[in-house]
Design a protein around this motif. Structure first.
Motif, PDB file in Angstrom:
ATOM      1  N   ASP A 152      36.091 -63.854 -17.837  1.00  0.00           N
ATOM      2  CA  ASP A 152      36.926 -63.825 -19.200  1.00  0.00           C
ATOM      3  C   ASP A 152      36.795 -65.042 -19.110  1.00  0.00           C
ATOM      4  O   ASP A 152      38.171 -65.550 -19.220  1.00  0.00           O
ATOM      5  CB  ASP A 152      37.978 -63.794 -18.476  1.00  0.00           C
ATOM      6  N   GLY A 153      36.264 -66.464 -19.609  1.00  0.00           N
ATOM      7  CA  GLY A 153      35.715 -67.438 -19.340  1.00  0.00           C
ATOM      8  C   GLY A 153      36.406 -68.027 -19.130  1.00  0.00           C
ATOM      9  O   GLY A 153      36.576 -69.541 -19.305  1.00  0.00           O
ATOM     10  N   GLU A 154      36.366 -68.362 -17.845  1.00  0.00           N
ATOM     11  CA  GLU A 154      37.106 -69.166 -16.556  1.00  0.00           C
ATOM     12  C   GLU A 154      35.947 -69.332 -15.735  1.00  0.00           C
ATOM     13  O   GLU A 154      35.840 -69.523 -14.275  1.00  0.00           O
ATOM     14  CB  GLU A 154      37.812 -68.435 -15.390  1.00  0.00           C
ATOM     15  N   GLU A 155      34.861 -69.790 -16.028  1.00  0.00           N
ATOM     16  CA  GLU A 155      33.583 -69.859 -15.179  1.00  0.00           C
ATOM     17  C   GLU A 155      33.967 -70.689 -14.210  1.00  0.00           C
ATOM     18  O   GLU A 155      33.641 -71.139 -13.281  1.00  0.00           O
ATOM     19  CB  GLU A 155      32.291 -69.320 -16.278  1.00  0.00           C
ATOM     20  N   LEU A 156      34.207 -72.125 -15.069  1.00  0.00           N
ATOM     21  CA  LEU A 156      34.322 -73.560 -14.266  1.00  0.00           C
ATOM     22  C   LEU A 156      35.145 -73.272 -13.308  1.00  0.00           C
ATOM     23  O   LEU A 156      35.052 -73.654 -12.015  1.00  0.00           O
ATOM     24  CB  LEU A 156      34.746 -74.156 -15.161  1.00  0.00           C
ATOM     25  N   GLN A 157      36.303 -73.153 -13.776  1.00  0.00           N
ATOM     26  CA  GLN A 157      37.643 -72.533 -12.145  1.00  0.00           C
ATOM     27  C   GLN A 157      36.671 -71.706 -11.488  1.00  0.00           C
ATOM     28  O   GLN A 157      37.119 -71.540  -9.719  1.00  0.00           O
ATOM     29  CB  GLN A 157      38.818 -72.063 -12.769  1.00  0.00           C
ATOM     30  N   TYR A 158      35.427 -70.408 -11.230  1.00  0.00           N
ATOM     31  CA  TYR A 158      35.190 -69.438 -10.710  1.00  0.00           C
ATOM     32  C   TYR A 158      34.103 -70.043  -9.953  1.00  0.00           C
ATOM     33  O   TYR A 158      34.202 -70.482  -8.550  1.00  0.00           O
ATOM     34  CB  TYR A 158      35.324 -68.155 -10.723  1.00  0.00           C
ATOM     35  N   ILE A 159      33.973 -71.330 -10.125  1.00  0.00           N
ATOM     36  CA  ILE A 159      33.024 -71.909  -9.745  1.00  0.00           C
ATOM     37  C   ILE A 159      33.117 -72.529  -8.653  1.00  0.00           C
ATOM     38  O   ILE A 159      32.835 -73.394  -7.689  1.00  0.00           O
ATOM     39  CB  ILE A 159      32.329 -72.738 -10.821  1.00  0.00           C
ATOM     40  N   ASP A 160      34.626 -73.715  -8.748  1.00  0.00           N
ATOM     41  CA  ASP A 160      35.519 -74.441  -8.154  1.00  0.00           C
ATOM     42  C   ASP A 160      36.035 -73.962  -6.733  1.00  0.00           C
ATOM     43  O   ASP A 160      35.677 -73.954  -6.206  1.00  0.00           O
ATOM     44  CB  ASP A 160      36.360 -75.328  -8.539  1.00  0.00           C
ATOM     45  N   LEU A 161      36.829 -72.209  -7.387  1.00  0.00           N
ATOM     46  CA  LEU A 161      36.770 -71.344  -6.221  1.00  0.00           C
ATOM     47  C   LEU A 161      35.898 -70.884  -5.063  1.00  0.00           C
ATOM     48  O   LEU A 161      36.650 -71.143  -4.254  1.00  0.00           O
ATOM     49  CB  LEU A 161      37.772 -70.704  -6.772  1.00  0.00           C
ATOM     50  N   PHE A 162      34.756 -70.775  -5.944  1.00  0.00           N
ATOM     51  CA  PHE A 162      33.965 -70.210  -4.851  1.00  0.00           C
ATOM     52  C   PHE A 162      33.621 -71.734  -4.261  1.00  0.00           C
ATOM     53  O   PHE A 162      32.629 -71.014  -2.564  1.00  0.00           O
ATOM     54  CB  PHE A 162      32.975 -70.030  -5.591  1.00  0.00           C
ATOM     55  N   ARG A 163      33.307 -72.582  -4.734  1.00  0.00           N
ATOM     56  CA  ARG A 163      32.731 -73.588  -3.314  1.00  0.00           C
ATOM     57  C   ARG A 163      33.270 -73.910  -2.707  1.00  0.00           C
ATOM     58  O   ARG A 163      33.087 -74.543  -1.349  1.00  0.00           O
ATOM     59  CB  ARG A 163      32.415 -74.717  -5.177  1.00  0.00           C
ATOM     60  N   ASN A 164      34.982 -73.596  -2.638  1.00  0.00           N
ATOM     61  CA  ASN A 164      35.898 -74.066  -1.854  1.00  0.00           C
ATOM     62  C   ASN A 164      36.100 -72.699  -1.159  1.00  0.00           C
ATOM     63  O   ASN A 164      36.201 -73.052   0.680  1.00  0.00           O
ATOM     64  CB  ASN A 164      37.657 -74.423  -2.629  1.00  0.00           C
ATOM     65  N   LEU A 165      35.733 -72.030  -0.932  1.00  0.00           N
ATOM     66  CA  LEU A 165      35.904 -70.726  -0.496  1.00  0.00           C
ATOM     67  C   LEU A 165      34.338 -69.925   0.943  1.00  0.00           C
ATOM     68  O   LEU A 165      34.544 -70.060   1.630  1.00  0.00           O
ATOM     69  CB  LEU A 165      35.727 -69.584  -0.978  1.00  0.00           C
ATOM     70  N   PHE A 166      33.507 -71.565  -0.219  1.00  0.00           N
ATOM     71  CA  PHE A 166      32.210 -71.773   1.131  1.00  0.00           C
ATOM     72  C   PHE A 166      32.108 -72.393   1.817  1.00  0.00           C
ATOM     73  O   PHE A 166      32.114 -72.112   2.906  1.00  0.00           O
ATOM     74  CB  PHE A 166      30.364 -72.427   0.145  1.00  0.00           C
ATOM     75  N   LYS A 167      33.203 -73.381   1.317  1.00  0.00           N
ATOM     76  CA  LYS A 167      33.468 -74.298   2.557  1.00  0.00           C
ATOM     77  C   LYS A 167      34.056 -73.523   3.696  1.00  0.00           C
ATOM     78  O   LYS A 167      33.976 -73.923   4.804  1.00  0.00           O
ATOM     79  CB  LYS A 167      34.042 -75.687   2.450  1.00  0.00           C
ATOM     80  N   MET A 168      35.607 -72.584   3.196  1.00  0.00           N
ATOM     81  CA  MET A 168      35.380 -71.829   4.685  1.00  0.00           C
ATOM     82  C   MET A 168      35.106 -70.912   5.009  1.00  0.00           C
ATOM     83  O   MET A 168      35.091 -71.343   6.259  1.00  0.00           O
ATOM     84  CB  MET A 168      36.742 -71.285   3.650  1.00  0.00           C
ATOM     85  N   ARG A 169      34.483 -70.862   4.336  1.00  0.00           N
ATOM     86  CA  ARG A 169      33.040 -69.759   5.523  1.00  0.00           C
ATOM     87  C   ARG A 169      32.015 -70.718   5.990  1.00  0.00           C
ATOM     88  O   ARG A 169      31.891 -70.718   7.383  1.00  0.00           O
ATOM     89  CB  ARG A 169      32.469 -69.328   4.432  1.00  0.00           C
ATOM     90  N   GLU A 170      31.731 -72.494   5.503  1.00  0.00           N
ATOM     91  CA  GLU A 170      31.365 -73.186   6.720  1.00  0.00           C
ATOM     92  C   GLU A 170      32.447 -73.077   8.038  1.00  0.00           C
ATOM     93  O   GLU A 170      31.347 -73.627   8.878  1.00  0.00           O
ATOM     94  CB  GLU A 170      31.370 -74.194   6.170  1.00  0.00           C
ATOM     95  N   GLN A 171      33.220 -73.415   7.174  1.00  0.00           N
ATOM     96  CA  GLN A 171      34.601 -73.890   8.901  1.00  0.00           C
ATOM     97  C   GLN A 171      34.228 -72.729   9.554  1.00  0.00           C
ATOM     98  O   GLN A 171      34.498 -72.464  10.738  1.00  0.00           O
ATOM     99  CB  GLN A 171      35.582 -73.957   8.304  1.00  0.00           C
ATOM    100  N   LEU A 172      34.472 -71.709   9.161  1.00  0.00           N
ATOM    101  CA  LEU A 172      34.294 -70.679  10.105  1.00  0.00           C
ATOM    102  C   LEU A 172      32.817 -70.485  11.621  1.00  0.00           C
ATOM    103  O   LEU A 172      33.118 -69.995  12.454  1.00  0.00           O
ATOM    104  CB  LEU A 172      33.776 -68.912   9.232  1.00  0.00           C
ATOM    105  N   ARG A 173      32.517 -71.054  10.900  1.00  0.00           N
ATOM    106  CA  ARG A 173      30.793 -71.351  11.783  1.00  0.00           C
ATOM    107  C   ARG A 173      31.250 -72.172  13.355  1.00  0.00           C
ATOM    108  O   ARG A 173      30.928 -71.738  14.276  1.00  0.00           O
ATOM    109  CB  ARG A 173      29.533 -72.019  10.865  1.00  0.00           C
TER     110      ARG A 173
END
Length: 231
Positions: free
Chosen positions: A130-151
């Protein structure tokens, strides 16, 4: 963002005193504070990510021989080196990563589950981003940082088996979203972190998509260039 010299702004100084009076034992520390930054995040779900990143960046350039305080209504009050150790526990709160516990791990897992599921629904039910690609990229980048924390977190919490099962479910969701993400937003989210080890496979989704990196979440390992590496 606004900043204030407290001796020139009675209202802002009073706000600071109200916030800090029950949180800083040494009253002199609070009365000696001279400058306040007010950062007002927007309602966008990435706003808290951006606000904390900005605060941590500011902290790195300040004179840390002096006291620095950070207050966030949903997260609490933090001082000095606590600020440098802040990590996200969901899209609205952060915590001092040196004092992680089961509840924080649970919050991270719940957030990852909700946000990745939301991404899947966005693609499958709404046909795209829905035209929010850049926002979603930033969101997923931070979610992956959180996934890294779980390690790290999963090694220090109780009931590791239960949390591992939940993490496996999240990893399956990430792979499912990768499979339907024709615009490759998840791949783009890892662009700045390709130097992470290959078993942090969420940063290497370009390799996963191409088949070079094979992820076996149930078994807990990846296969890369013929080598088996534990997740």
């Amino acid at each position: 963002m606004n900043y204030y010299i407290l001796k020139h702004h009675d209202e802002i100084r009073n706000i600071w005193c109200d916030i800090s009076k029950d949180m800083v034992k040494d009253v002199e520390q609070t009365t000696n504070v001279k400058t306040a930054f007010f950062i007002q995040p927007s309602r966008d779900r990435n706003a808290v990510f951006f606000a904390l990143s900005f605060c941590k960046e500011i902290y790195t350039i300040l004179d840390t021989n002096k006291n620095v305080f950070l207050y966030h209504g949903a997260s609490g009050f933090f001082a000095n080196e606590e600020i440098a150790n802040l990590q996200f526990m969901n899209t609205q709160q952060f915590y001092d990563s040196r004092f992680a516990n089961d509840a924080i791990a649970e919050s991270i897992i719940e957030c990852l589950n909700n946000e990745v599921t939301g991404g899947i629904e966005c693609v499958e039910e709404e046909g795209g981003w829905d035209g929010e690609e850049l926002q979603y990229i930033d969101l997923f980048r931070n979610l992956f940082k959180m996934r890294e924390q779980l390690r790290v977190l999963v090694k220090s919490i109780n009931n590791t088996a239960l949390f591992n099962a939940k993490i496996i479910d999240i990893d399956k969701l990430i792979l499912r979203l990768l499979d339907i993400d024709d615009e490759k937003l998840l791949i783009s989210a890892g662009d700045q972190n390709r130097d992470y080890p290959i078993n942090s496979w969420w940063w290497h989704l370009d390799q996963v998509k191409s088949g070079v990196l094979k992820v076996h979440v149930e078994e807990g390992f990846v296969i890369y260039q013929g080598q088996i590496v534990l997740i």
